[in-house]
Design a protein around this motif. Sequence first.
Motif, PDB file in Angstrom:
ATOM      1  N   LEU A   8       8.459 119.181  98.507  1.00  0.00           N
ATOM      2  CA  LEU A   8       9.885 119.473  98.601  1.00  0.00           C
ATOM      3  C   LEU A   8      10.562 118.671  99.705  1.00  0.00           C
ATOM      4  O   LEU A   8      11.697 118.234  99.561  1.00  0.00           O
ATOM      5  CB  LEU A   8      10.103 120.965  98.848  1.00  0.00           C
ATOM      6  CG  LEU A   8       9.507 121.918  97.813  1.00  0.00           C
ATOM      7  CD1 LEU A   8       9.691 123.361  98.248  1.00  0.00           C
ATOM      8  CD2 LEU A   8      10.116 121.671  96.449  1.00  0.00           C
ATOM      9  N   ASN A  27       5.922 123.459  97.477  1.00  0.00           N
ATOM     10  CA  ASN A  27       6.281 124.751  96.900  1.00  0.00           C
ATOM     11  C   ASN A  27       5.208 125.807  97.137  1.00  0.00           C
ATOM     12  O   ASN A  27       5.410 126.963  96.789  1.00  0.00           O
ATOM     13  CB  ASN A  27       6.574 124.610  95.406  1.00  0.00           C
ATOM     14  CG  ASN A  27       5.387 124.101  94.621  1.00  0.00           C
ATOM     15  OD1 ASN A  27       4.541 123.384  95.144  1.00  0.00           O
ATOM     16  ND2 ASN A  27       5.333 124.444  93.363  1.00  0.00           N
ATOM     17  N   GLU A  96      15.490 125.159 103.241  1.00  0.00           N
ATOM     18  CA  GLU A  96      14.488 124.793 102.242  1.00  0.00           C
ATOM     19  C   GLU A  96      13.193 125.573 102.411  1.00  0.00           C
ATOM     20  O   GLU A  96      12.569 125.961 101.423  1.00  0.00           O
ATOM     21  CB  GLU A  96      14.233 123.287 102.274  1.00  0.00           C
ATOM     22  CG  GLU A  96      15.412 122.524 101.711  1.00  0.00           C
ATOM     23  CD  GLU A  96      15.057 121.114 101.311  1.00  0.00           C
ATOM     24  OE1 GLU A  96      13.954 120.891 100.786  1.00  0.00           O
ATOM     25  OE2 GLU A  96      15.908 120.239 101.536  1.00  0.00           O
ATOM     26  N   ALA A 100      11.741 128.133  99.671  1.00  0.00           N
ATOM     27  CA  ALA A 100      10.376 127.943  99.170  1.00  0.00           C
ATOM     28  C   ALA A 100       9.545 129.211  99.352  1.00  0.00           C
ATOM     29  O   ALA A 100       8.751 129.572  98.471  1.00  0.00           O
ATOM     30  CB  ALA A 100       9.712 126.762  99.880  1.00  0.00           C
TER      31      ALA A 100
END
Length: 107
Positions: A8, A27, A96, A100
């Motif tokens: 990611l 992930n 992020e 995740a």
Amino acid sequence: MDSDEKRLKQEDCNEDELGTGVLTLTNKRIAFDKRTSRIADFSTKMGDTVIDVPLDKVDVWKEGRFIKKICFKIKTDEDEKSYKFGVMGTSGWLEEIQDAIEDFKNQ
């Protein structure tokens, strides 16, 4: 990486105690690979993977007023360890990682 694992975000960074390296978010996990550099010939070598932890064992936050850092705590059965990383765009990293972690828990 596993066949169903996706990278990611990845960035060169500096951890307060571990030094320079590459922070990677997938992930499924967060990993930090140590790096060593030499000024004399401008060479860089990847070292050992120092941190490799599944997302369900991570708490994340951001701290700092002028020098902002992305921080996370790794919880194991024995203890907890905190890390503080200097990265570009700490807000992006925080969001992020949190996304995740939520996606990982909902799998």
